[in-house]
Design a protein around this motif. Structure first.
Motif, PDB file in Angstrom:
ATOM      1  N   UNK A  64      52.642  78.324  89.147  1.00 21.23           N
ATOM      2  CA  UNK A  64      52.436  76.876  89.056  1.00 21.23           C
ATOM      3  C   UNK A  64      51.337  76.564  88.044  1.00 21.23           C
ATOM      4  N   UNK A  65      50.249  77.328  88.090  1.00 18.42           N
ATOM      5  CA  UNK A  65      49.162  77.066  87.148  1.00 18.42           C
ATOM      6  C   UNK A  65      49.529  77.472  85.724  1.00 18.42           C
ATOM      7  N   UNK A  66      50.367  78.499  85.586  1.00 14.31           N
ATOM      8  CA  UNK A  66      50.851  78.831  84.247  1.00 14.31           C
ATOM      9  C   UNK A  66      51.606  77.652  83.658  1.00 14.31           C
ATOM     10  N   UNK A  80      47.426  73.558  98.869  1.00  9.67           N
ATOM     11  CA  UNK A  80      48.737  73.974  99.383  1.00  9.67           C
ATOM     12  C   UNK A  80      48.713  75.450  99.770  1.00  9.67           C
ATOM     13  N   UNK A  81      48.112  76.284  98.946  1.00  2.64           N
ATOM     14  CA  UNK A  81      48.083  77.715  99.258  1.00  2.64           C
ATOM     15  C   UNK A  81      47.283  77.995 100.514  1.00  2.64           C
ATOM     16  N   UNK A 108      55.762  70.034  86.756  1.00  2.00           N
ATOM     17  CA  UNK A 108      55.891  71.417  86.280  1.00  2.00           C
ATOM     18  C   UNK A 108      55.466  72.402  87.359  1.00  2.00           C
ATOM     19  N   UNK A 109      54.396  72.079  88.093  1.00  2.00           N
ATOM     20  CA  UNK A 109      53.892  72.989  89.122  1.00  2.00           C
ATOM     21  C   UNK A 109      54.839  73.085  90.307  1.00  2.00           C
ATOM     22  N   UNK A 169      44.242  68.604  84.941  1.00  2.34           N
ATOM     23  CA  UNK A 169      44.358  70.024  85.288  1.00  2.34           C
ATOM     24  C   UNK A 169      43.635  70.306  86.599  1.00  2.34           C
ATOM     25  N   UNK A 170      42.443  69.755  86.770  1.00  3.74           N
ATOM     26  CA  UNK A 170      41.689  69.951  88.011  1.00  3.74           C
ATOM     27  C   UNK A 170      42.412  69.329  89.202  1.00  3.74           C
ATOM     28  N   UNK A 171      43.026  68.165  88.977  1.00  2.25           N
ATOM     29  CA  UNK A 171      43.758  67.507  90.063  1.00  2.25           C
ATOM     30  C   UNK A 171      44.893  68.389  90.573  1.00  2.25           C
ATOM     31  N   UNK A 172      45.689  68.926  89.670  1.00  2.00           N
ATOM     32  CA  UNK A 172      46.836  69.736  90.103  1.00  2.00           C
ATOM     33  C   UNK A 172      46.378  71.095  90.600  1.00  2.00           C
TER      34      UNK A 172
END
Length: 1016
Positions: free
Chosen positions: A665-667, A715-716, A655-656, A705-708
């Motif tokens: 991505x976080x949304x 990445x940012x 999804x991200x 959630x923490x992993x992604x």
């Protein structure tokens, strides 16, 4: 003749071989015999030079060989002794000059050896086949009654049979030459039922003529089963019920005159049955079966209307009302039939309100299956799994349950009723289409099989030739013998699947239990029902109902079916008003989504679960309102199984990666998280997940959630740096996250670790700066405002707490723990567990901290005093002002902190020596302490019970209110809502408070002994 010229015999042989080869290509199975029949003088005299046209016309018939043989026999029969050539000339002209008439005749001859035999015996009847037209029911009655009127009984019986089969020829001709026999099946079945009714009327004429005193009685014949439903087979028992009254209305009920009339009526009914079933020179029609009458075969053959009504009101079983669904007048006294139907029909539509009605119908279907002989089960078109009865019972049950309030459903014809059920939203359109098509195919197979010999059978043939004829008769492409079996098996599988879903769905039982007034949802009835059910704001609830059910849309129709039942389910929750409001919000969001209402109507207990969840949990309701499509998880128990950590990571990562910005991505990640939280909450609320599995599932959601979030943050930062980060990162779960026992309201306690990669191009200061930038971005992304509770990432358990750096290198942790670690920091490490980031770094971190959390030699006296002093200070400082120490679930007497600190002291003291204590989970550590003899059984039981009770109450409080609950609630409404979630009944809110206080007091005794060292 020269030697290279063929002899006349050789040439003739070659022509024969060529001709038979051509016949084989035309579909003849025995081309040699077919060639001989084509050369038969009786046939050649009829067709003359149109022989090739005849062969071409034979090709599409079900069995060209049979059709040709029967045609030759018919030609011989028509020719007779040859003295009158006119009949042969007429048949010949039809075969040569009337392609439609020829095709109708040949298709009958190719599909039915029995009708071919009839034509040989009655050659003049070929005209009815060739010139077939569909007679009305009235025309059929006239034809058959005229044929038997004023004839002696024996001759009348013969005439009835001969005339019946002449009309059967026309029905079969139209059926067999239809471009799409499945689409014309209802017309065929209706014509067969009308023909049977006409035969019963003619039999009634014959019976009255042979029975003395028949003019003194009125006899009505009520068609039941397929005859009553106007969907009859070619060969079937004809089910009937006889109604009889004296012709003189002045005769008193129960009088000798009435009893005499009933005896005469019984004679007439018996004679009518013989007129149809007796075997004569013309054979028989079919048995007339009156076993569906009151008391079955043990009851009187005829009854008055009053007698019937008395029986149905007092003694009738569920299946008898189901049978009456198809009742209609078919013969005899029409006015008497009307009185009978007017009297008993209302009882049919009230039957579903009887106790255990749905269960009785379901049990009846199971009994029917159980009585199918084992050797026939896999060939049954009618009674076996996936057979016609599956469709019929499903449709009839739906009719009987919903037809009480919806008169449009009261058709005795299966396909008509199925279409009406679909239009009204009681069955999904796709499901109805599948059932319709399957029913047509199964009935068509049954028709064709019966038509061949005009024998009553419901078994698929096994012989290759019979299967080939069957497939060809239905115009199936490919190898007809193979394709027809595949088509049958495919449809049977579809029918069984839908039957099991529709026939056994819980909603039916609930709808059946509603009274008529409750089911109509009129404003007055709905308002009264809402108040009686416990809705605090009946007017507001009524507005929601009106919004959901107003209009003539399919959506509104389905809601009108669902809501009368769901109101009771909402009322079973602690807050029915909130549940109904949430249901409206979700329904308005998803109402046009084709699967939503279909799932609630058809899939298991989805509607009941949804009503229960929405009226029991503000937390779950808010999640669903924000992500309405998450309701799909309610379809079955598999949908309520929490995803694994690996699966969650994969779905979130996918999804991200489809988003352009880190925020988007976080949304997307949080959307997946929200759906998973709803899945876990529902599984918890409906009792599918015990407390420990809830904790593991919630931990997996947060860890994924923490992993992604970590991957997105890395990445940012790398995009900003335009080069790789240069250091590995690890998220260490602490507290309940590390223990794998998160609750719905738990923050994520973490520590962040980094480790420079080998050969990194930057110094430690720069790598520390970069790691800090990633962690700050991770915290920003997880805390960033979104449409659901954010992930509260709390790093206060790191070395030096809030004053220490947010992230440290592995070597920095090593140095800190070696030189400066305080006792509380070593204690905090007991629950440290890697949850995201570099796996290798995670292993090295665990190896680093193990000696500090499981020290060789255990705790010193000063360290134990530090822990006790810190706990006392924590409870004093963190317990909210005015909070009752007895009822606070975390910091109170016998609460979570008491249990956890007690077992952690045991871990610090003995973890080095007892491997089982080296676990981050509270309950596994208690069990290890019990096994090692460090806790007595009763002590371990009390600590486990207290920890579980407090954790369960915290979870239930969050589910109920949608926000954290730290103390046992004394508010009556909150206490009731929470009590229901943990398994108490309505009004038992006070009991769970008393129960918790008792458990906590007993656990505190263990804490005093094992943590504080107080004996006695």
């Amino acid at each position: 003749m020269t030697s290279d010229q063929p002899s006349p015999r050789t040439a003739a042989s070659s022509r024969t071989v060529s001709a038979t080869g051509a016949l084989a290509r035309q579909g003849f199975h025995d081309p040699t015999r077919a060639q001989s029949l084509l050369d038969d003088p009786a046939l050649t005299g009829l067709v003359g030079d149109a022989r090739d046209d005849l062969v071409a016309a034979l090709r599409p018939t079900a069995d060209p060989d049979l059709a040709l043989l029967s045609l030759v026999r018919l030609a011989e029969s028509v020719a007779g002794d040859g003295r009158d050539p006119a009949p042969s000339q007429e048949l010949g002209r039809s075969l040569r000059e009337d392609p439609l008439g020829r095709d109708r005749l040949l298709h009958v001859l190719g599909a039915s050896s029995a009708l071919g035999d009839h034509l040989v015996s009655h050659p003049q009847d070929w005209r009815r086949a060739a010139g077939a037209s569909r007679h009305t029911a009235e025309e059929l009655v006239a034809v058959l009654t005229d044929a038997v009127r004023d004839l002696p009984t024996d001759r009348a019986h013969d005439a009835l049979r001969a005339t019946y089969r002449r009309e059967l020829l026309a029905i079969a001709a139209l059926d067999l030459t239809s471009d799409d026999p499945l689409m014309t099946l209802p017309d065929t079945a209706r014509s067969l039922a009308d023909l049977a009714a006409a035969a019963l009327e003619a039999a009634h004429v014959v019976a009255c003529a042979e029975t003395d005193g028949a003019q003194g009685v009125r006899l009505a014949v009520i068609g039941m089963g397929k005859c009553g439903g106007r969907e009859l087979n070619y060969v079937s028992d004809v089910d009937v019920i006889f109604v009889c009254e004296p012709a003189d209305p002045a005769v008193e009920p129960g009088s000798p005159e009435e009893m005499a009339a009933m005896r005469v009526g019984t004679q007439v009914a018996g004679a009518l049955m013989r007129a149809c079933a007796a075997s004569t020179a013309e054979g028989s029609l079919w048995p007339v079966d009156a076993a569906l009458r009151p008391e079955g075969k043990n009851g009187p053959l005829v009854r008055t209307v009053a007698s019937h009504l008395h029986y149905y009101q007092r003694w009738a079983k569920t299946w008898e009302f189901q049978a009456l669904l198809k009742a209609r007048h078919v013969a005899g006294d029409a006015e008497l039939s009307a009185r009978y139907l007017e009297a008993v029909t209302p009882l049919v539509w009230e039957a579903s309100s009887r106790d255990h009605f749905v269960e009785d119908v379901q049990a009846m279907r199971r009994r029917v299956e159980q009585h199918v002989p084992a050797k026939e089960a896999d060939r049954q078109l009618k009674l076996g799994p996936g057979g016609l009865r599956d469709v019929e019972f499903s449709v009839q049950l739906l009719q009987l349950v919903h037809g009480r309030l919806d008169p449009s459903l009261r058709s005795g014809t299966t396909l008509e009723a199925l279409a009406t059920l679909a239009r009204g939203g009681y069955v999904g359109r796709d499901d109805a289409a599948v059932l319709d098509e399957a029913y047509r195919m199964l009935r068509s197979l049954e028709h064709r099989i019966q038509l061949y010999r005009l024998r009553r059978t419901h078994l698929m043939p096994t012989a290759e030739a019979e299967l080939r004829r069957l497939g060809r008769s239905l115009h199936l492409d490919g190898d007809p013998a193979t394709v027809v079996v595949k088509e049958w098996q495919r449809r049977a599988h579809e029918v069984r699947r839908l039957h099991e879903r529709l026939f056994y769905r819980p909603l039916l039982s609930a709808v059946a239990r509603l009274s008529a007034s409750e089911g109509r949802l009129t404003p007055e009835a709905a308002g009264d029902r809402l108040a009686a059910l416990g809705f605090r704001d009946p007017r507001g609830a009524l507005r929601h109902l009106e919004a959901l059910t107003e209009g003539i849309s399919r959506r509104a129709a389905i809601q009108r079916t669902l809501l009368p039942v769901m109101l009771g389910w909402f009322a079973d929750g602690a807050d029915p008003d909130a549940g109904l409001l949430s249901f409206r919000k979700v329904s308005e969001e998803l109402g046009t989504t084709h699967w939503y209402l279909k799932m609630l109507r058809d899939e298991g207990s989805a509607a009941q679960r949804l009503a229960h969840v929405l009226s029991s949990s503000r937390f779950a309701s808010e999640l669903l309102e924000r992500t309405p499509h998450a309701v799909a998880v309610l379809g079955d128990d598999v949908g309520l199984t929490p995803r694994s950590l690996e699966s969650l990571r994969s779905v979130m990562r996918s999804a991200a990666q489809r988003k352009d910005s880190s925020e988007d991505a976080m949304l997307a990640v949080r959307g997946v998280r929200r759906q998973e939280l709803f899945r876990v909450a529902v599984a918890d609320l409906v009792g599918l997940l015990p407390l420990d599995e809830v904790g593991r599932a919630l931990t997996a959601v947060t860890a994924a959630t923490l992993e992604i979030a970590l991957e997105t943050a890395v990445h940012k930062v790398e995009m900003e740096l335009r080069e790789p980060l240069g250091t590995r990162l690890l998220v260490v779960g602490m507290g309940r996250l590390g223990g794998g026992e998160l609750g719905y309201a738990s923050d994520a306690d973490v520590m962040f670790v980094h480790e420079p990669e080998e050969g990194a191009a930057h110094d430690e200061v720069e790598l520390q700066r970069r790691a800090t930038a990633v962690v700050q971005e991770l915290r920003r992304l997880t805390a960033w405002g979104g449409p659901e509770p954010a992930v509260g990432v709390d790093a206060d358990l790191r070395p030096e707490g809030k004053n220490g750096p947010l992230v440290r290198s592995l070597e920095s942790y090593r140095t800190y723990y070696e030189r400066w670690a305080l006792t509380w920091e070593r204690q905090a490490l007991l629950r440290a567990r890697p949850v995201a980031g570099d796996a290798g770094l995670g292993e090295r971190f665990v190896a680093l901290v193990d000696p500090y959390r499981y020290p060789d030699g255990g705790l010193g006296a000063s360290q134990l005093r530090d822990i006790r002093r810190l706990k006392a200070r924590m409870e004093s400082e963190r317990l909210p002002r005015g909070a009752d120490r007895r009822t606070h679930l975390k910091l109170g007497t016998g609460g979570l902190s008491d249990v956890e600190w007690t077992i952690q002291v045991i871990q610090l003291q003995h973890g080095h020596d007892v491997a089982g204590l080296r676990t981050t989970g509270t309950l596994p550590a208690i069990e290890a302490a019990r096994a090692a003899g460090l806790l007595a059984d009763d002590e371990a039981n009390l600590l486990t019970e207290a920890w579980g009770s407090a954790s369960h109450l915290r979870n239930a409080g969050m589910l109920w209110r949608g926000r954290p609950v730290e103390s046992v609630s004394t508010d009556a409404r909150d206490a009731d809502g929470i009590a229901r979630i943990i398994g108490r009944g309505p009004g038992e809110g006070g009991l769970h408070v008393d129960t918790y206080l008792r458990i906590a007091r007993q656990a505190r005794v263990v804490v005093d002994r094992r943590f504080y060292g107080h004996e006695g």
